[in-house]
Design an enzyme around this catalytic site. Sequence first.
Site, PDB file in Angstrom:
ATOM      1  CG  LEU A  61      -1.961  -1.131   1.272  1.00  0.00           C
ATOM      2  CD1 LEU A  61      -2.813  -1.009   2.530  1.00  0.00           C
ATOM      3  CD2 LEU A  61      -2.839  -1.134   0.038  1.00  0.00           C
ATOM      4  N   GLY A  62       2.044   1.187   0.600  1.00  0.00           N
ATOM      5  CA  GLY A  62       2.882   2.378   0.621  1.00  0.00           C
ATOM      6  C   GLY A  62       4.093   2.209   1.499  1.00  0.00           C
ATOM      7  N   GLY A  66      10.222   4.848   7.739  1.00  0.00           N
ATOM      8  CA  GLY A  66      11.049   3.697   8.060  1.00  0.00           C
ATOM      9  C   GLY A  66      10.331   2.373   8.016  1.00  0.00           C
ATOM     10  N   GLY A  67       9.236   2.291   7.275  1.00  0.00           N
ATOM     11  CA  GLY A  67       8.493   1.044   7.219  1.00  0.00           C
ATOM     12  C   GLY A  67       7.674   0.924   5.961  1.00  0.00           C
ATOM     13  CB  THR A  68       6.727  -1.590   3.897  1.00  0.00           C
ATOM     14  OG1 THR A  68       8.054  -1.214   3.518  1.00  0.00           O
ATOM     15  CG2 THR A  68       5.913  -1.856   2.639  1.00  0.00           C
ATOM     16  CE  LYS A  84       3.191   2.749  11.084  1.00  0.00           C
ATOM     17  NZ  LYS A  84       2.585   3.842  11.874  1.00  0.00           N
ATOM     18  CG  ASP A 185       1.956  13.594  11.243  1.00  0.00           C
ATOM     19  OD1 ASP A 185       2.013  14.711  10.687  1.00  0.00           O
ATOM     20  OD2 ASP A 185       2.526  12.584  10.794  1.00  0.00           O
TER      21      ASP A 185
END
Length: 356
Positions: A61-62, A66-68, A84, A185
């Site tokens: 998905l994206g 620092g992650g996917t 995640k 955020d």
Amino acid sequence: MIRQRRHQRALSLSLPAPLPSCEFLHHNNLSSSSSSPLSSTSSTNSFTVDNVLDLEKVAVLGHGHGGTVYKVRHKHSANVYALKVLRFDEGEMKIQQEAAVREAEILKRVDSSFIVKCYGVFDNEVLDTDNGGDLCFVMEYMESGSLLDILNICHTLPEKVISVVGRRVLEGLHYLHGMQIVHRDIKPSNLLINSKGEIKIADFGVSIVAKTNEEHEWCVGTCAYMSPERFDSERWNGGDCDGFAGDIWSVGVVLLECFVGRYPLIDPGQKLDWATLMCNICFAEKMVLPDKASPEFRNFVWRCLEKDWRARGTVEELLDHPFVTTCCSASVEGLLGNASETSTQKSEPSLAKWPD
């Protein structure tokens, strides 16, 4: 198949008292409850996720922070989730782990139809290996992507839809602030939408628990949506701020962006960099809203974008504001149909972001 790691198990975290919290089950699955007037109609996925190795990767998905994020399917139940995966670099592992554990602690507390649900947090047992470690969050899959995806397709939204967006985000913040959680955020890419058009708050990677003895760095998150007191704490007396007002500023920026169809706090053609943002956010005069904006929307945005955080509108005040009290829907479902007609080529949501 997601790459196999040794010793993957449900993460056990100690939570500081005495904040109210929702009880996690043995493997960190959340139960569902909501008494909100705009409660989600989504059914609760009650199937237990015992191990990330039970999940099959469907799509990416994206990437970010620092992650996917993967779209995954449970091999036994066929339930679909978003996974995640945070990966820690050896050089900054301690800082990254502390932030990730703080996010996990917050996700284990929250249980609201206005927040993307977490069904489990999994840890690689050997986080201090030379190759680093992973922390995996099994999250509710939001089929329709993010508000940013919608804006990329539709560009602008009508006020009646913006009103629904504002109400749902405020309801989510009301819940979080009641638990002393500051999101820090709020932005279009962190407002996700399910197949019913229900908008929910996501990504607690820079969130904090307010009113604790822990010192926090306020200039973190996505700078385009930061409030003046987070950019320039000394000028705007940010040292005395608990952070809640900063979330309200971000809501104002997001809703105004939905109305004008671009990031609203700089002029077209201006470079979206830190220096320009700081000047415009901290020192620019009160902005003039477009003539086509209704008086209710104008006043709502101005209450959110008051530079002095002590005079800014509160969640409670804004939930009673005429701009959001007149909305009669709990979703933007109609908008999703228009967006899908506009873009027939988009198969998975993007995770594009403003510069950090």
